[in-house]
Every structure is written in structure tokens, then in C-alpha cells.
Design a protein around this motif. Structure first.
Motif, PDB file in Angstrom:
ATOM      1  N   SER A  47       0.851  -1.205   0.000  1.00 37.03           N
ATOM      2  CA  SER A  47       0.000   0.000   0.000  1.00 37.03           C
ATOM      3  C   SER A  47       0.878   1.243   0.000  1.00 37.03           C
ATOM      4  O   SER A  47       0.652   2.185  -0.775  1.00 37.03           O
ATOM      5  N   LYS A  81       4.307 -11.305   1.882  1.00 31.32           N
ATOM      6  CA  LYS A  81       3.301 -12.238   1.364  1.00 31.32           C
ATOM      7  C   LYS A  81       4.021 -13.443   0.756  1.00 31.32           C
ATOM      8  O   LYS A  81       4.307 -14.395   1.454  1.00 31.32           O
ATOM      9  N   ASP A 115       1.698  -2.860  -9.842  1.00 30.18           N
ATOM     10  CA  ASP A 115       1.406  -3.411  -8.524  1.00 30.18           C
ATOM     11  C   ASP A 115       1.680  -4.913  -8.599  1.00 30.18           C
ATOM     12  O   ASP A 115       0.886  -5.672  -9.158  1.00 30.18           O
TER      13      ASP A 115
HETATM   14  C1  LIG Z   1      -1.914  -7.048  -0.387  1.00 34.62           C
HETATM   15  C2  LIG Z   1      -1.940  -6.308  -1.670  1.00 34.62           C
HETATM   16  C3  LIG Z   1      -1.681  -4.923  -1.713  1.00 34.62           C
HETATM   17  C4  LIG Z   1      -1.446  -4.112  -0.461  1.00 34.62           C
HETATM   18  O1  LIG Z   1      -0.272  -4.521   0.138  1.00 34.62           O
HETATM   19  P1  LIG Z   1      -0.054  -4.365   1.732  1.00 34.62           P
HETATM   20  O2  LIG Z   1       1.250  -5.042   1.946  1.00 34.62           O
HETATM   21  O3  LIG Z   1      -1.198  -5.093   2.376  1.00 34.62           O
HETATM   22  O4  LIG Z   1      -0.038  -2.933   2.056  1.00 34.62           O
HETATM   23  C5  LIG Z   1      -1.666  -4.316  -2.948  1.00 34.62           C
HETATM   24  N1  LIG Z   1      -1.904  -5.010  -4.075  1.00 34.62           N
HETATM   25  C6  LIG Z   1      -2.171  -6.340  -4.081  1.00 34.62           C
HETATM   26  C7  LIG Z   1      -2.424  -7.049  -5.369  1.00 34.62           C
HETATM   27  C8  LIG Z   1      -2.195  -7.032  -2.867  1.00 34.62           C
HETATM   28  O5  LIG Z   1      -2.456  -8.352  -2.844  1.00 34.62           O
END
Ligand SMILES: *Cc1c(COP(=O)(O)O)cnc(C)c1O
Length: 497
Positions: A155, A309, A277
Motif C-alpha cells: 500500500s 506475502k 502493482d
Molecule cells: C496485499 C496487496 C496490496 C497491499 O499490500 P499491503 O502489503 O497489504 O499494504 C496491494 N496489491 C495487491 C495485489 C495485494 O495483494
């Protein structure tokens, strides 16, 4: 004056009894190892009882509590009720799973407590951050001239990337004059599947989410390239100012990856900023059989992604890569007198490295780089390649299980590590099936079997898994499918009767 009175005791937060603290620390480390070693034996999730919830309404503690007692409270009220994402059968939303060594790295980083790469640059944390960013560049195929910054997550990285787009593309001193000086409305382009942090970033930047054109997708959930070209032309004709194309490398809903080569070409031809992203999906670049899907990602002007993640590092750590360090400096650097750089490389303010703390939103920053550095060294990049590929292969295995079960159907093509499917039953309408699938999701959670989430695709409520879990084995997916079918059948009985 009474000279008899004792000198008042000076306060400190260091322990009075170092040896007792050492013993407690040893106990904590033992508990951490036991806890993580036995994670599979516990339910994937469980409710916190009311008695636990009300524990957190206790009044402000004004007097000290012995550390052992505080720790026991943690063991009783905090530790047993997590979200559950370290469990081998947690695949809800998009969560990472963490590692033991990563947790230890957090302890070491907190011990040093360097406020990494803030105002002062000449210390080991800057070198560690510089090195892990260099490693990410290499792993993701970016040229060595690329700059970067560690962040709290994707984010924040998206916000930084879109802020750079404004500053670099507005055509006037956007930093100084702001959006109110814009002669034309600035427009951003992404698919309707783009993550909510993108419109949120535009809102926070003062651009407003109405500046984001959410374009339709094809049957692979990729942005419709013709629609994108047409929208840019239409906006130019209407007197608006196209600024930035935002590509998705791994959407939350289906794991779709936009055609990044096509987007890079459009951005280049139409002179727009190209932001990607790649929160989790960027890491498909490591997977031998899937890296072609993210080809073109290295052409991004800015790439936002996470390490917490799909790279399994403990929360929180994200990153942004930017084509040139000059962009970061131009966009963010402010140097008040108290942050003046030193002369040469002498003293704490002298530095041959970027001042990371003057680049993003945060000046003072935790030493996030350490867990990345220690994790990459511990496992080696090849291990991450195998694990990312393993997660993708496991997701395809799950898709096969779904495909071969008469009661289940896939709801979207499986591209990376995201699987969407639903339980179906003959003669049950979509509306009832939506309710049924919602109930299956909740039952799985309530029984502690597994945590998956749900989403809406094509107007239907479907079950959703995003697989970033290094603890999952194939038999976990066998078990999931067995439970989904059994719960679905039990629930469908009265529904179809
Ligand atoms: C999780 C996510 C985000 C946001 O990332 P954070 O680490 O939660 O701030 C943005 N884009 C995608 C595709 C995501 O899965």
C-alpha cells in the motif's frame, strides 16, 4: 535544605535483574520454537471467547508488573488467538506465513534499534538495505541502475509510485503547486481488478479516485488493451491529461497478470508513467515455469511489491523499485538544516549511500532490511525459486481436484497461486449457491479445518484461496476438498429439499 534525604533513584527501563531477564528470554525462545514446530497440530483458526475479549478492557497499568507475569498474560490471552496465517491450511485473502529465522531477525533488529536509514546514513543498516534492494533487483530482472526503498508494504509502495508519477509527469512543479494548479484533470489507468490500495493512494495524494479509469478485463482477467488505448485517446481528446498506466502482476481476486509487455509499450508510446502493482505476483519472476507471465515487469518506471506475502518474511516489509534514483530524490528529498549531509564520508552523517529515510513517507524507519538479508542468506535465492514454483504447482493441483469433483467448479482460470471455485448442486439456483458457499467458508473456519476467503466473480459468491504458504503439502488440499464437499452436501440437503 535537608542534606539527610537520600539521592532520588534515577529511572531507567533496563532490567534491575539481568539474570532473571536472561532466564525469561531463554524461556521465550524455547516457547517460540515449540509453538512454530507444532503449528500443524492446532486448529487453523479459533474464536476468542468473551472472557478473552473482555481482558483487553482492563484499565491503564500505572504500576509495574513483573515481566514473567506480562509474558504469561501474553501466553494466555494473545498467542492462542491469531489470524492463523502461519498455519499450513491458511490460504485466505493474501497472507504470508513467516519463518522462525525471520522472527529471530526481528528480535536482533529490535535489539540494535537503529531507526534504520533515518537522518543518519553511515551505519550498517544502510548497507544491509542497499544490498537487499540490489538482490531484489537481480531476482526480478531489473537493471543495476534501478533505485529502491523498503516500505511497510505494498500500500505504501503504491502510494510512493503514484506520487512519483504525479511529480514526474504533471508537466509543472507538482510538488510545490499541488493538484490545484493542474490545468487539466490528471488521469490514471488500471483494470477493474486492481487492488483497493491504488484508488486509496490517489485519494490520499489529493488526486481523487475519480481520476482512475477502471478498465474492463478479458476472460483471463487481464486489462483489455484495446479499451486502454481507446480510453487514453478519448481522454486526450476531451482535454484531460493521461499520466500513468498501472499494471497488475497478480490480482488479489484471481492472480491475473496483465500483459506487461503491451502495457510497457503503450506507456512508452504515449509517454506515460508505467507503475506495476506486483504485491505478491512479481515473485512469479523466480518460478522457472511461470516467469514468462511477468515478462515486461522490468520495464516499469516503478514496481511495488511485498516481501511479507509470497516471500514468506515476517510482517511488515514491502519494497518499491524505481527506474532512477534521481526520481526518488526529486520527488521526496527534503533537507532541512538538521538533516544536512556531512562532508565526505567522515562522521555519522557522511555517506556514500542514499539516505533512504529522505525518500519515502517515513523518516525514522525500523530495520526491516535485516530479516530480508538474513532470510535470503539462510535459504538462498534458489530455495525461494523452488518454493514459489511449488506454490504455483500446488495451486494447479488444487484446481485439478476441483475439476475432477462433480460437486465443484472452477470460477476463474488458475494462473499463479490463486484458486477460485464454488460448490454446486443440481437444481439449486445461483442465489442459494451464493449463500451455501458463504456458509462453507464460515464452517471451514469455525471448525478450524482451514481458512479460505470468498470473493465475487461474475456475480457469484465463490471460494477464494491465495497460496503463499510454505508449510502446505498436497494432502492439505486433499483434506480441504474432502471437507468442502462434505460440508456442502450437508448444507445443500435442506436447501434443495
Ligand atoms: C496485499 C496487496 C496490496 C497491499 O499490500 P499491503 O502489503 O497489504 O499494504 C496491494 N496489491 C495487491 C495485489 C495485494 O495483494
Amino acid at each position: 535544605m535537608n542534606h539527610e534525604s537520600p539521592i532520588p533513584l534515577e529511572e531507567t527501563l533496563d532490567p534491575m535483574d539481568w539474570e532473571a531477564m536472561r532466564a525469561l528470554g531463554h524461556r521465550m525462545v524455547d516457547d517460540v520454537i515449540d509453538y512454530l514446530k507444532t503449528v500443524r497440530e492446532r486448529p487453523a483458526w479459533r474464536h476468542a471467547p468473551d472472557e478473552v475479549k473482555s481482558h483487553f478492557t482492563a484499565p491503564l497499568p500505572r504500576d509495574p508488573t513483573p515481566p514473567e507475569e506480562v509474558y504469561n498474560e501474553f501466553l494466555e490471552y494473545v498467542l492462542p488467538y491469531p489470524v492463523g496465517n502461519i498455519h499450513p491450511r491458511f490460504w485466505g485473502w493474501v497472507f504470508g506465513t513467516g519463518t522462525v529465522f525471520g522472527a529471530f531477525a526481528e528480535l536482533l533488529a529490535a535489539t540494535m534499534n537503529v531507526g534504520a536509514s533515518g537522518a543518519l546514513a553511515y551505519h550498517s543498516a544502510s548497507y544491509v538495505e542497499k544490498q537487499v534492494i540490489d538482490w531484489f533487483k537481480e531476482m526480478l530482472g531489473f537493471p543495476t541502475s534501478t533505485a529502491g526503498l523498503l516500505t511497510s508494504g505494498c500500500s505504501a509502495s503504491n502510494m510512493i509510485g503514484l506520487g512519483l508519477a504525479c511529480n514526474m509527469m504533471a508537466g509543472y512543479d507538482f510538488r510545490r503547486e499541488g493538484v490545484s494548479a493542474a490545468q487539466k484533470k490528471m488521469i490514471f489507468y488500471a483494470s477493474q481488478e486492481i487492488h483497493s490500495s491504488v484508488p486509496k493512494a490517489l485519494e490520499l495524494l489529493g488526486i481523487g479516485s475519480s481520476s482512475l479509469r477502471l478498465l474492463p478485463v478479458n476472460n483471463q482477467y487481464q486489462i483489455d488493451i484495446n479499451a486502454l488505448n481507446a480510453a487514453i485517446e478519448r481522454d486526450r481528446q476531451d482535454g484531460d491529461q493521461p499520466i500513468c498506466v498501472i499494471g497488475a502482476a497478480g490480482t488479489t481476486n484471481t492472480g491475473a497478470v496483465d500483459d506487461l509487455v503491451a502495457l510497457a509499450e503503450i506507456a512508452e508510446r504515449k509517454r506515460l508513467w508505467f507503475h506495476v502493482d506486483g504485491a505478491f505476483g512479481a515473485w512469479a519472476a523466480l518460478a522457472p515455469k511461470s516467469r514468462h507471465l511477468v515478462a515486461g515487469i522490468e520495464r516499469a518506471d516503478s514496481l511495488a511489491f511485498d516481501l511479507h506475502k509470497w516471500m514468506y518474511m515476517p510482517y511488515d516489509i514491502g519494497c518499491i523499485l524505481v527506474k532512477s534514483e534521481e526520481y526518488l530524490a526529486k520527488s521526496f528529498s527534503v533537507t532541512p538544516a538538521y538533516l544536512e549531509h556531512g562532508v565526505g564520508d567522515r562522521g555519522l552523517t557522511g555517506s556514500d549511500l542514499p539516505w533512504f529515510g529522505t525518500y519515502g513517507l517515513q523518516l525514522s524507519r525500523g530495520f526491516r532490511a535485516l530479516k530480508a538479508w538474513m532470510s535470503l542468506k539462510q535459504h538462498g535465492a534458489n530455495k525461494y525459486s523452488r518454493l514459489i514454483q511449488q506454490n504455483i504447482d500446488q495451486a494447479h493441483y488444487l484446481a485439478q481436484l476441483v475439476d475432477s469433483a462433480a460437486e465443484l467448479e472452477l470460477a476463474a482460470p488458475v494462473i499463479l497461486n490463486v484458486v477460485c471455485f464454488r460448490f454446486t448442486a443440481p437444481d439449486v439456483e445461483d442465489r442459494a449457491l451464493n449463500e451455501l458457499n458463504k456458509q462453507i467458508e464460515i464452517e471451514l473456519q469455525e471448525r478450524g479445518v482451514a481458512v479460505i476467503s470468498g470473493t465475487s466473480l461474475g456475480g457469484n459468491y465463490v471460494l477464494h484461496l491465495a497460496h503463499c504458504n510454505h508449510r502446505t503439502s498436497l494432502r492439505d488440499f486433499d483434506e480441504l476438498i474432502r471437507h468442502v464437499i462434505r460440508i456442502g452436501k450437508d448444507l445443500a440437503e435442506p436447501a434443495s429439499a
